[in-house]
Scaffold this motif. Structure first.
Motif, PDB file in Angstrom:
ATOM      1  N   ARG A 141      30.973  -5.511  -0.468  1.00 18.97           N
ATOM      2  CA  ARG A 141      30.527  -4.320   0.258  1.00 18.97           C
ATOM      3  C   ARG A 141      31.702  -3.355   0.373  1.00 18.97           C
ATOM      4  O   ARG A 141      32.819  -3.761   0.694  1.00 18.97           O
ATOM      5  CB  ARG A 141      29.994  -4.696   1.638  1.00 18.97           C
ATOM      6  CG  ARG A 141      29.301  -3.532   2.349  1.00 18.97           C
ATOM      7  CD  ARG A 141      28.522  -4.000   3.570  1.00 18.97           C
ATOM      8  NE  ARG A 141      27.420  -4.878   3.207  1.00 18.97           N
ATOM      9  CZ  ARG A 141      26.240  -4.461   2.734  1.00 18.97           C
ATOM     10  NH1 ARG A 141      26.030  -3.167   2.542  1.00 18.97           N
ATOM     11  NH2 ARG A 141      25.295  -5.324   2.454  1.00 18.97           N
ATOM     12  N   LEU A 142      31.433  -2.070   0.094  1.00 18.61           N
ATOM     13  CA  LEU A 142      32.478  -1.051   0.026  1.00 18.61           C
ATOM     14  C   LEU A 142      32.458  -0.147   1.255  1.00 18.61           C
ATOM     15  O   LEU A 142      31.388   0.173   1.779  1.00 18.61           O
ATOM     16  CB  LEU A 142      32.275  -0.175  -1.220  1.00 18.61           C
ATOM     17  CG  LEU A 142      32.028  -0.896  -2.553  1.00 18.61           C
ATOM     18  CD1 LEU A 142      31.662   0.114  -3.626  1.00 18.61           C
ATOM     19  CD2 LEU A 142      33.251  -1.701  -2.964  1.00 18.61           C
ATOM     20  N   GLU A 143      33.631   0.311   1.624  1.00 19.83           N
ATOM     21  CA  GLU A 143      33.709   1.296   2.703  1.00 19.83           C
ATOM     22  C   GLU A 143      33.271   2.667   2.210  1.00 19.83           C
ATOM     23  O   GLU A 143      32.595   3.419   2.920  1.00 19.83           O
ATOM     24  CB  GLU A 143      35.144   1.366   3.241  1.00 19.83           C
ATOM     25  CG  GLU A 143      35.314   2.355   4.386  1.00 19.83           C
ATOM     26  CD  GLU A 143      36.753   2.442   4.884  1.00 19.83           C
ATOM     27  OE1 GLU A 143      36.999   3.244   5.816  1.00 19.83           O
ATOM     28  OE2 GLU A 143      37.625   1.726   4.349  1.00 19.83           O
ATOM     29  N   HIS A 144      33.641   2.998   0.959  1.00 19.03           N
ATOM     30  CA  HIS A 144      33.269   4.287   0.357  1.00 19.03           C
ATOM     31  C   HIS A 144      32.314   4.056  -0.803  1.00 19.03           C
ATOM     32  O   HIS A 144      32.468   3.093  -1.557  1.00 19.03           O
ATOM     33  CB  HIS A 144      34.510   5.022  -0.151  1.00 19.03           C
ATOM     34  CG  HIS A 144      35.571   5.226   0.888  1.00 19.03           C
ATOM     35  ND1 HIS A 144      35.300   5.675   2.157  1.00 19.03           N
ATOM     36  CD2 HIS A 144      36.921   5.021   0.836  1.00 19.03           C
ATOM     37  CE1 HIS A 144      36.425   5.757   2.857  1.00 19.03           C
ATOM     38  NE2 HIS A 144      37.424   5.357   2.079  1.00 19.03           N
ATOM     39  N   ALA A 145      31.335   4.929  -0.966  1.00 19.35           N
ATOM     40  CA  ALA A 145      30.370   4.815  -2.062  1.00 19.35           C
ATOM     41  C   ALA A 145      31.087   4.831  -3.408  1.00 19.35           C
ATOM     42  O   ALA A 145      32.062   5.577  -3.604  1.00 19.35           O
ATOM     43  CB  ALA A 145      29.364   5.954  -1.982  1.00 19.35           C
ATOM     44  N   HIS A 146      30.599   4.020  -4.347  1.00 19.21           N
ATOM     45  CA  HIS A 146      31.281   3.931  -5.654  1.00 19.21           C
ATOM     46  C   HIS A 146      30.983   5.108  -6.570  1.00 19.21           C
ATOM     47  O   HIS A 146      31.750   5.385  -7.500  1.00 19.21           O
ATOM     48  CB  HIS A 146      30.912   2.627  -6.357  1.00 19.21           C
ATOM     49  CG  HIS A 146      29.435   2.395  -6.519  1.00 19.21           C
ATOM     50  ND1 HIS A 146      28.614   3.215  -7.263  1.00 19.21           N
ATOM     51  CD2 HIS A 146      28.641   1.401  -6.036  1.00 19.21           C
ATOM     52  CE1 HIS A 146      27.380   2.738  -7.255  1.00 19.21           C
ATOM     53  NE2 HIS A 146      27.353   1.649  -6.501  1.00 19.21           N
ATOM     54  N   ASP A 150      26.899   1.351  -1.848  1.00 15.09           N
ATOM     55  CA  ASP A 150      28.023   0.778  -1.105  1.00 15.09           C
ATOM     56  C   ASP A 150      28.296  -0.670  -1.494  1.00 15.09           C
ATOM     57  O   ASP A 150      28.923  -1.419  -0.743  1.00 15.09           O
ATOM     58  CB  ASP A 150      27.781   0.875   0.397  1.00 15.09           C
ATOM     59  CG  ASP A 150      26.580   0.043   0.854  1.00 15.09           C
ATOM     60  OD1 ASP A 150      25.770  -0.363  -0.017  1.00 15.09           O
ATOM     61  OD2 ASP A 150      26.444  -0.204   2.072  1.00 15.09           O
ATOM     62  N   ARG A 151      27.830  -1.078  -2.682  1.00 20.51           N
ATOM     63  CA  ARG A 151      28.063  -2.448  -3.136  1.00 20.51           C
ATOM     64  C   ARG A 151      28.581  -2.440  -4.575  1.00 20.51           C
ATOM     65  O   ARG A 151      28.216  -1.581  -5.380  1.00 20.51           O
ATOM     66  CB  ARG A 151      26.783  -3.283  -3.059  1.00 20.51           C
ATOM     67  CG  ARG A 151      26.362  -3.590  -1.625  1.00 20.51           C
ATOM     68  CD  ARG A 151      24.956  -4.162  -1.581  1.00 20.51           C
ATOM     69  NE  ARG A 151      24.864  -5.430  -2.312  1.00 20.51           N
ATOM     70  CZ  ARG A 151      25.195  -6.605  -1.794  1.00 20.51           C
ATOM     71  NH1 ARG A 151      25.659  -6.689  -0.557  1.00 20.51           N
ATOM     72  NH2 ARG A 151      25.064  -7.720  -2.489  1.00 20.51           N
TER      73      ARG A 151
END
Length: 399
Positions: free
Chosen positions: A188-193, A216-217
């Motif tokens: 899971r990401l803090e910032h959108a990829h 966000d993953r």
């Protein structure tokens, strides 16, 4: 008991490559039987595949794209960073006038969807394991663990890196263990990829984050030394998350592991022969490369395309499908490309793991210089996107 139906081809293995072959060959009127007991991979849910534009064209030409149940995340750009963070190289699909460089899909769902398509196409399905072969003058017979037998002029081994068929046929394979393990997990990401894949070359191997359909993953493929992988395996999710953030940096903000982790030893291998009397090897049964370029399934799909073309050409001249002469064009088409990819990925992996200061400086400089050469990057992206597309599925030159 031998199944004496008038089969043209038996395929051992129904992973992505075997299932695609079954569907495509049945669609062209070949009588096909597949031997496959189903996936025993309990960690398939965290494995992803990067499908190049060439692979997507192949699937589309076969009516196999889009695939029901397979969500795809467009790969719009790739950012490569060296360990120091000062060497950088970027590839953007907009630079070649395309919407993306390919897509990222869940590998298990891809396999399941392709199997379903092959079954609907009318392939004869045998839920068993291939256990032995007997070679005759005009046929090859496959012996299954359950006691059944299948006979056809040609056997295609698509049964993976530990191919039983390859072993039973006595085909030598050159194999090299990298001393690395791939750690795979959903993150899971803090910032959108934003459709961007990141790859950072660390001292023990590359660490990549590939975009997933949720913004966000991302899918983690972290290739690291075996002993380091064992250490990571013993960590709690919280401890692993800390180690990942320290290794990868803040390119996508804070990273958090989300679900199970899987560990796969990394091995390069190459079969001495792809074809012989009444058999052909495809995909991982013929070759394996380091995952840093994400080309494994693409090479397998390219194998399928070249083999289908060779078999179509053979049938057009009423040739025996199992003769070496019929199968040799496939081997000639694919062997050089696969060896080139094996060599290139091996060289990159070794180079970025070299801890000599002058080597690291040279690589950092090389990345930065290449990043200033838009023409070179465009040519590279077009070559990668068209990878191994010289042979189309109808046997005519591809676009």
């Amino acid at each position: 008991m031998t199944d004496r139906r008038n089969l043209d081809i038996v395929i051992a293995g129904a992973g992505a490559v075997g299932a695609l072959l079954g569907h495509a060959l049945a669609m062209r009127g070949f009588e096909i039987a597949i031997i496959d007991a189903g996936s025993g991979d309990q960690q398939a849910s965290v494995r992803t595949s990067a499908l190049s534009r060439a692979s997507l064209r192949r699937l589309s030409d076969l009516g196999l794209w889009p695939l029901e149940g397979v969500e795809a995340a467009p790969l719009r750009a790739l950012r490569v960073v060296d360990h120091s963070g000062h060497g950088r190289l970027s590839f953007d699909s907009a630079d070649i006038g395309e919407a993306d460089l390919g897509v990222i899909v869940n590998h298990g769902r891809l396999e399941s969807a392709l199997r379903a398509k092959a079954q609907v196409r009318g392939v004869s399905w045998h839920r068993d394991h291939a256990d032995g072969v007997e070679l005759g003058d005009a046929h090859i017979e496959v012996i299954m663990k359950g006691g059944g037998r299948l006979r056809a002029p040609l056997l295609i081994a698509a049964d993976g890196a530990q191919s039983v068929i390859r072993e039973r046929l006595g085909v030598a394979v050159l194999q090299y263990r990298y001393g690395q393990t791939a750690v795979c997990a959903d993150i899971r990401l803090e910032h959108a990829h934003e459709g961007v894949a990141w790859q950072r070359f660390l001292p023990h191997g590359p660490c990549a984050l590939l975009p997933l359909p949720d913004a966000d993953r991302a899918s983690l493929i972290w290739s690291t030394a075996d002993y380091e992988a064992r250490r990571l395996q013993d960590l709690s999710d919280t401890e692993f998350t800390t180690a990942l953030n320290e290794a990868f940096g803040d390119h996508l903000g804070r990273l958090e592991v989300d679900g199970e982790r899987a560990y796969f030893p990394l091995v390069a291998s190459h079969a001495q022969h792809y074809v012989g009397a009444r058999f052909a090897l495809v995909g991982d049964a013929a070759h394996r490369v380091h995952p840093l370029a994400g080309q494994g399934v693409n090479l397998g799909f390219a194998d399928a395309g070249a083999l289908i073309a060779a078999l179509n050409a053979g049938r057009a001249r009423s040739a025996d499908l199992g003769r070496r002469r019929t199968l040799r064009p496939y081997e000639r088409e694919r062997k050089a490309d696969n060896l080139a990819m094996l060599a290139a990925t091996d060289l990159l992996n070794r180079a970025f793991r070299d801890d000599r200061a002058w080597v690291r400086a040279a690589l950092r400089t090389g990345l930065n210089i290449t990043d200033t050469l838009p023409l070179f990057k465009t040519l590279f992206m077009r070559a990668a996107g068209a990878s191994a597309s010289r042979v189309a599925y109808d046997g005519h030159p591809g676009p």
